[in-house]
Design a protein around this motif. Structure first.
Motif, PDB file in Angstrom:
ATOM      1  N   SER A 107     -15.035 -21.933  -9.338  1.00 13.47           N
ATOM      2  CA  SER A 107     -13.222 -22.064  -9.125  1.00 13.47           C
ATOM      3  C   SER A 107     -12.910 -21.919 -10.466  1.00 13.47           C
ATOM      4  O   SER A 107     -12.002 -20.842 -10.042  1.00 13.47           O
ATOM      5  CB  SER A 107     -12.731 -23.188  -8.339  1.00 13.47           C
ATOM      6  OG  SER A 107     -13.518 -22.972  -7.195  1.00 13.47           O
ATOM      7  N   LEU A 108     -12.910 -22.571 -11.464  1.00 16.66           N
ATOM      8  CA  LEU A 108     -12.150 -23.206 -13.010  1.00 16.66           C
ATOM      9  C   LEU A 108     -12.183 -21.372 -13.482  1.00 16.66           C
ATOM     10  O   LEU A 108     -10.923 -21.099 -14.170  1.00 16.66           O
ATOM     11  CB  LEU A 108     -12.888 -23.389 -13.360  1.00 16.66           C
ATOM     12  CG  LEU A 108     -12.256 -23.841 -15.063  1.00 16.66           C
ATOM     13  CD1 LEU A 108     -11.118 -24.533 -14.729  1.00 16.66           C
ATOM     14  CD2 LEU A 108     -13.172 -25.052 -16.001  1.00 16.66           C
ATOM     15  N   ASP A 109     -13.352 -20.426 -13.226  1.00 18.11           N
ATOM     16  CA  ASP A 109     -13.659 -18.695 -13.058  1.00 18.11           C
ATOM     17  C   ASP A 109     -11.927 -18.237 -13.427  1.00 18.11           C
ATOM     18  O   ASP A 109     -11.191 -17.192 -14.008  1.00 18.11           O
ATOM     19  CB  ASP A 109     -14.692 -18.368 -13.288  1.00 18.11           C
ATOM     20  CG  ASP A 109     -15.739 -19.076 -14.474  1.00 18.11           C
ATOM     21  OD1 ASP A 109     -15.607 -19.246 -15.535  1.00 18.11           O
ATOM     22  OD2 ASP A 109     -16.953 -18.720 -13.826  1.00 18.11           O
ATOM     23  N   LEU A 110     -12.014 -18.230 -11.895  1.00 16.99           N
ATOM     24  CA  LEU A 110     -10.335 -17.520 -11.025  1.00 16.99           C
ATOM     25  C   LEU A 110      -9.502 -18.322 -11.669  1.00 16.99           C
ATOM     26  O   LEU A 110      -8.503 -17.788 -11.497  1.00 16.99           O
ATOM     27  CB  LEU A 110     -11.075 -17.632 -10.147  1.00 16.99           C
ATOM     28  CG  LEU A 110     -12.363 -16.727  -9.505  1.00 16.99           C
ATOM     29  CD1 LEU A 110     -12.642 -16.883  -8.259  1.00 16.99           C
ATOM     30  CD2 LEU A 110     -12.280 -15.244  -9.948  1.00 16.99           C
ATOM     31  N   LEU A 111      -9.173 -19.881 -11.979  1.00 18.91           N
ATOM     32  CA  LEU A 111      -8.123 -19.998 -12.557  1.00 18.91           C
ATOM     33  C   LEU A 111      -7.934 -20.669 -13.291  1.00 18.91           C
ATOM     34  O   LEU A 111      -6.691 -21.278 -14.075  1.00 18.91           O
ATOM     35  CB  LEU A 111      -8.245 -22.014 -11.830  1.00 18.91           C
ATOM     36  CG  LEU A 111      -7.860 -21.901  -9.908  1.00 18.91           C
ATOM     37  CD1 LEU A 111      -8.794 -23.076  -9.842  1.00 18.91           C
ATOM     38  CD2 LEU A 111      -7.145 -21.050  -9.608  1.00 18.91           C
ATOM     39  N   HIS A 112      -8.902 -20.079 -14.926  1.00 19.90           N
ATOM     40  CA  HIS A 112      -8.020 -19.830 -15.689  1.00 19.90           C
ATOM     41  C   HIS A 112      -6.296 -19.883 -16.380  1.00 19.90           C
ATOM     42  O   HIS A 112      -5.982 -19.247 -15.648  1.00 19.90           O
ATOM     43  CB  HIS A 112      -8.878 -18.842 -16.840  1.00 19.90           C
ATOM     44  CG  HIS A 112      -8.664 -19.022 -18.494  1.00 19.90           C
ATOM     45  ND1 HIS A 112      -9.180 -20.430 -19.169  1.00 19.90           N
ATOM     46  CD2 HIS A 112      -8.453 -18.296 -18.849  1.00 19.90           C
ATOM     47  CE1 HIS A 112      -8.683 -19.957 -20.243  1.00 19.90           C
ATOM     48  NE2 HIS A 112      -8.314 -19.123 -19.843  1.00 19.90           N
ATOM     49  N   GLY A 113      -5.946 -20.587 -17.032  1.00 20.03           N
ATOM     50  CA  GLY A 113      -4.513 -20.140 -17.772  1.00 20.03           C
ATOM     51  C   GLY A 113      -3.235 -20.790 -16.466  1.00 20.03           C
ATOM     52  O   GLY A 113      -2.773 -20.412 -16.393  1.00 20.03           O
ATOM     53  N   SER A 114      -4.236 -20.578 -14.982  1.00 18.07           N
ATOM     54  CA  SER A 114      -3.015 -21.365 -14.102  1.00 18.07           C
ATOM     55  C   SER A 114      -2.789 -22.990 -14.154  1.00 18.07           C
ATOM     56  O   SER A 114      -2.812 -23.402 -14.886  1.00 18.07           O
ATOM     57  CB  SER A 114      -4.043 -21.655 -12.472  1.00 18.07           C
ATOM     58  OG  SER A 114      -4.099 -20.350 -12.403  1.00 18.07           O
ATOM     59  N   GLU A 115      -1.205 -22.623 -13.779  1.00 24.09           N
ATOM     60  CA  GLU A 115      -0.630 -23.941 -13.019  1.00 24.09           C
ATOM     61  C   GLU A 115      -0.213 -24.229 -12.110  1.00 24.09           C
ATOM     62  O   GLU A 115      -0.632 -23.529 -11.040  1.00 24.09           O
ATOM     63  CB  GLU A 115       0.753 -23.818 -13.075  1.00 24.09           C
ATOM     64  CG  GLU A 115       1.585 -24.788 -13.465  1.00 24.09           C
ATOM     65  CD  GLU A 115       3.256 -24.962 -13.835  1.00 24.09           C
ATOM     66  OE1 GLU A 115       3.714 -25.862 -14.860  1.00 24.09           O
ATOM     67  OE2 GLU A 115       3.798 -24.045 -13.146  1.00 24.09           O
ATOM     68  N   ILE A 116      -0.702 -26.013 -11.674  1.00 22.26           N
ATOM     69  CA  ILE A 116      -1.449 -26.864 -10.060  1.00 22.26           C
ATOM     70  C   ILE A 116       0.342 -26.550 -10.156  1.00 22.26           C
ATOM     71  O   ILE A 116       1.011 -27.904 -10.835  1.00 22.26           O
ATOM     72  CB  ILE A 116      -1.749 -27.451 -10.091  1.00 22.26           C
ATOM     73  CG1 ILE A 116      -3.293 -27.184 -10.730  1.00 22.26           C
ATOM     74  CG2 ILE A 116      -2.495 -27.958  -8.187  1.00 22.26           C
ATOM     75  CD1 ILE A 116      -4.415 -25.258 -10.388  1.00 22.26           C
TER      76      ILE A 116
END
Length: 124
Positions: free
Chosen positions: A85-94
């Protein structure tokens, strides 16, 4: 200077992930921890295939992390994300939003090229 908080402190191996946890998300996680009377609770964020745009976000509360999970901590709360999942969430804000339409955790994902109307699925 920016008003954005620094990236969440990652577990070893996650240095380049740049995941942020908003103050609103942290406040909601704290509230859930208090409601469950469990200070060990963490928010698990997952990405899976499906949804109207190709991928969908999932959110769960967990007490433990798997050995290959990456752990991010900010504002005194922890978010756990599996490597895939981290590969698709790089740079994201929760984040957490609470408005007339819904109250839910959300993801501001710079990797998403489009999202569905409800914001729970995306494509890259």
């Amino acid at each position: 200077m920016t008003d954005q908080p620094p990236p969440a402190a990652p577990s070893p191996g996650a240095e380049t992930a740049d995941i942020r946890i908003s103050a609103a998300a942290a406040a909601r996680i704290h509230a859930l921890m208090e409601a469950e009377n469990d200070s060990a609770l963490m928010l698990r964020v997952t990405v899976s295939g499906g949804g109207c745009s190709g991928f969908s976000y999932g959110f769960d509360l967990e007490r433990t992390a798997a050995e290959d999970d990456l752990l991010f901590e900010q504002h005194g709360v922890k978010v756990v994300i599996d490597e895939a999942s981290l590969d698709l969430l790089h740079g994201s804000e929760i984040d957490y939003t609470d408005d007339l339409m819904a109250a839910a955790f959300t993801v501001r994902n710079p990797n998403a090229t489009s999202t569905c109307g409800c914001g729970t699925s995306f494509s890259v």
